[in-house]
Design an enzyme around this catalytic site. Structure first.
Site, PDB file in Angstrom:
ATOM      1  N   LEU A  19      -4.129  13.806  -6.347  1.00 13.22           N
ATOM      2  CA  LEU A  19      -4.142  14.250  -4.956  1.00 13.22           C
ATOM      3  C   LEU A  19      -2.865  15.008  -4.639  1.00 13.22           C
ATOM      4  CD1 LEU A  19      -6.405  13.675  -2.964  1.00 13.22           C
ATOM      5  CD2 LEU A  19      -5.071  11.761  -2.070  1.00 13.22           C
ATOM      6  N   GLN A  70     -13.746  15.630  -8.694  1.00 14.06           N
ATOM      7  CA  GLN A  70     -13.713  14.186  -8.509  1.00 14.06           C
ATOM      8  C   GLN A  70     -14.089  13.805  -7.078  1.00 14.06           C
ATOM      9  OE1 GLN A  70     -10.290  11.470  -8.121  1.00 14.06           O
ATOM     10  NE2 GLN A  70     -11.176  10.368  -9.861  1.00 14.06           N
ATOM     11  N   CYS A 100      -8.708   4.379  -7.547  1.00 13.80           N
ATOM     12  CA  CYS A 100      -7.640   4.597  -6.572  1.00 13.80           C
ATOM     13  C   CYS A 100      -7.427   3.349  -5.725  1.00 13.80           C
ATOM     14  CB  CYS A 100      -7.977   5.781  -5.669  1.00 13.80           C
ATOM     15  SG  CYS A 100      -6.711   6.042  -4.433  1.00 13.80           S
ATOM     16  N   HIS A 172      -8.195   4.243 -16.895  1.00 11.13           N
ATOM     17  CA  HIS A 172      -6.763   4.082 -16.654  1.00 11.13           C
ATOM     18  C   HIS A 172      -6.432   2.665 -17.097  1.00 11.13           C
ATOM     19  CE1 HIS A 172      -3.201   4.471 -13.559  1.00 11.13           C
ATOM     20  NE2 HIS A 172      -2.811   4.115 -14.763  1.00 11.13           N
ATOM     21  N   ASN A 212      -6.505   6.821 -20.355  1.00  9.42           N
ATOM     22  CA  ASN A 212      -5.550   7.405 -19.409  1.00  9.42           C
ATOM     23  C   ASN A 212      -4.465   6.380 -19.062  1.00  9.42           C
ATOM     24  OD1 ASN A 212      -5.341   7.488 -15.951  1.00  9.42           O
ATOM     25  ND2 ASN A 212      -4.530   9.181 -17.131  1.00  9.42           N
ATOM     26  N   GLY A 213      -3.268   6.903 -18.825  1.00 11.81           N
ATOM     27  CA  GLY A 213      -2.196   6.066 -18.295  1.00 11.81           C
ATOM     28  C   GLY A 213      -0.962   6.045 -19.173  1.00 11.81           C
TER      29      GLY A 213
HETATM   30  C1  LIG Z   1       0.402  12.274  -7.196  1.00  9.63           C
HETATM   31  C2  LIG Z   1      -0.757  11.551  -7.829  1.00  9.63           C
HETATM   32  C3  LIG Z   1      -2.007  11.628  -7.236  1.00  9.63           C
HETATM   33  C4  LIG Z   1      -3.116  10.984  -7.815  1.00  9.63           C
HETATM   34  N1  LIG Z   1      -4.349  11.156  -7.253  1.00  9.63           N
HETATM   35  C5  LIG Z   1      -5.449  10.652  -7.891  1.00  9.63           C
HETATM   36  C6  LIG Z   1      -6.767  10.965  -7.450  1.00  9.63           C
HETATM   37  O1  LIG Z   1      -6.981  11.725  -6.485  1.00  9.63           O
HETATM   38  N2  LIG Z   1      -7.812  10.412  -8.125  1.00  9.63           N
HETATM   39  C7  LIG Z   1      -7.625   9.589  -9.208  1.00  9.63           C
HETATM   40  O2  LIG Z   1      -8.596   9.129  -9.805  1.00  9.63           O
HETATM   41  N3  LIG Z   1      -6.389   9.291  -9.653  1.00  9.63           N
HETATM   42  C8  LIG Z   1      -5.309   9.816  -9.033  1.00  9.63           C
HETATM   43  N4  LIG Z   1      -4.064   9.594  -9.549  1.00  9.63           N
HETATM   44  C9  LIG Z   1      -3.932   8.799 -10.784  1.00  9.63           C
HETATM   45  C10 LIG Z   1      -3.987   9.700 -12.011  1.00  9.63           C
HETATM   46  O3  LIG Z   1      -5.233  10.356 -12.101  1.00  9.63           O
HETATM   47  C11 LIG Z   1      -3.758   8.884 -13.296  1.00  9.63           C
HETATM   48  O4  LIG Z   1      -4.797   7.949 -13.441  1.00  9.63           O
HETATM   49  C12 LIG Z   1      -2.438   8.140 -13.287  1.00  9.63           C
HETATM   50  O5  LIG Z   1      -1.383   8.963 -12.809  1.00  9.63           O
HETATM   51  C13 LIG Z   1      -2.097   7.607 -14.689  1.00  9.63           C
HETATM   52  O6  LIG Z   1      -1.975   8.668 -15.613  1.00  9.63           O
HETATM   53  P1  LIG Z   1      -0.511   9.232 -16.050  1.00  9.63           P
HETATM   54  O7  LIG Z   1       0.309   8.031 -16.432  1.00  9.63           O
HETATM   55  O8  LIG Z   1      -0.787  10.149 -17.203  1.00  9.63           O
HETATM   56  O9  LIG Z   1       0.071   9.917 -14.863  1.00  9.63           O
HETATM   57  C14 LIG Z   1      -2.954  10.211  -8.988  1.00  9.63           C
HETATM   58  C15 LIG Z   1      -1.680  10.155  -9.578  1.00  9.63           C
HETATM   59  C16 LIG Z   1      -0.596  10.821  -9.022  1.00  9.63           C
HETATM   60  C17 LIG Z   1       0.754  10.755  -9.707  1.00  9.63           C
END
Ligand SMILES: Cc1cc2nc3c(=O)[nH]c(=O)nc-3n(C[C@H](O)[C@H](O)[C@H](O)COP(=O)(O)O)c2cc1C
Length: 332
Positions: A19, A70, A100, A172, A212-213
């Protein structure tokens, strides 16, 4: 109904929905760096899509394919309606957010709290699948609150696969704690359990399991890919786009085109930014430049690049030439 007959790359790599971050300007830039990775939009709620200005939520650049929309929502009929809208708009996939944790989202009964409503999720995904030909996928956690057992995510995936014939699960690899943690803390504090995601792939070999994560470099990507079908990267793809995504095509898609560099990218971004600004729909340089800050990650002069591109006075002129100016200071 939109017929998807394009041949699409595998979801070996994807950029997470984020987001406020993965808007079409960010995705345009990401696509210049990796030609094959899947790109996900920010979450859009079904209510916003049904009642709001669709173009504002849905428009994307043609270069962005493969691109997934999404959705956030839980009402079966609304989800089906939005899946049709996504397909007609040209998206390659529609993804349901069950991960989320934000309170705003919990009130609307969607996001991570849907992990406790597996039948509702399965109904929603099935309703979506029934009305479109594009892939319908789900993004979720491994549990909510204190659900620590692997069986929680196993049963969630197993039920949805059986009832909704959903084939792609983006996991995640940590719990969402629905109370007491901010969304940001919920991406950092609950421990990562990659083993649970690997186990999903072993238990459901016919499903596409995307991990993911917490992935921060490409050696980690390579390691995970020994156990799962794909890796979705969020924050690292945002904060260090060139170092993270620059290797993806050659290393993971077997496409050895010359890697993108900042000096090659700047003129492309400048042309894009000029066109966006001139289109007269209110897009200004700052809407794009904010996503370019991470491009200098790891380079000498990175700070100067970021300073120029986040200088409110300079940005206010909304002149895309600022990109070349910032690059000059970097010596590229
Ligand atoms: C700023 C921000 C906004 C996010 N918005 C969403 C979102 O709209 N939908 C979603 O499923 N996950 C959202 N996430 C989670 C990410 O999709 C992801 O699952 C999470 O950051 C873990 O992955 P990473 O460690 O590679 O960042 C958001 C993460 C961040 C940092």
């Amino acid at each position: 109904m939109h017929m998807s007959n394009k041949s699409l790359p595998a979801r070996t790599l994807s950029v997470a929905p984020m987001l406020d971050w993965t808007d079409r300007h960010y995705r345009h830039m990401a696509r210049q760096i990796s030609h094959h990775a899947w790109l996900y939009t920010e979450m859009v709620t079904t209510g916003a899509l049904i009642h709001g200005n669709r173009g504002c939520f849905l428009d994307f650049n043609e270069c962005e394919h493969p691109v997934a929309l999404q959705l956030g929502g839980s009402d079966t009929a609304d989800l089906a309606q939005c899946a049709v809208i996504a397909a007609e708009w040209g998206y390659d996939e529609v993804n349901l957010n069950c991960g989320c944790p934000s309170e705003r989202v919990q009130k609307g009964a969607f996001g991570a709290c849907l992990m406790n409503e597996v039948d509702l999720v399965a109904d929603g995904l099935k309703a979506m699948q029934d009305v479109v030909d594009i892939d319908v996928t789900v993004k979720h956690r491994i549990g909510v609150d204190k659900q620590e057992e692997y069986a929680v995510v196993r049963d969630f995936v197993g039920t949805i696969a059986e009832k909704a014939a959903c084939k792609t699960f983006i996991v995640h690899a940590r719990n969402a704690w629905l109370q007491g943690l901010s969304p940001k803390e919920n991406r950092e504090i609950p421990p990562l359990k990659y083993e649970y995601v690997y186990q999903l792939k072993r238990d459901f070999p016919h499903l596409e399991i995307i991990l993911n994560g917490g992935v921060t470099d490409n050696d980690q990507v390579a390691e995970h890919l020994q156990y799962v079908d794909g890796v979705m990267v969020g924050r690292s793809a945002y904060h260090q786009p060139l170092t993270m995504m620059g290797e993806w095509d050659a290393r993971f898609y077997g496409d050895a085109h010359a890697a993108m560099t900042l000096s090659k990218l700047v003129p492309v971004l400048q042309t894009y930014a000029e066109a966006q600004i001139q289109a007269g729909k209110g897009t200004q340089l700052r809407h794009m430049a904010r996503h370019y800050l991470g491009l200098s990650h790891g380079m000498g002069g990175a700070r100067q690049w970021r300073r120029t591109l986040s200088d409110a006075k300079l940005l206010a002129q909304s002149d895309a030439g600022l990109l070349a100016q910032a690059a000059q200071a970097l010596g590229v």
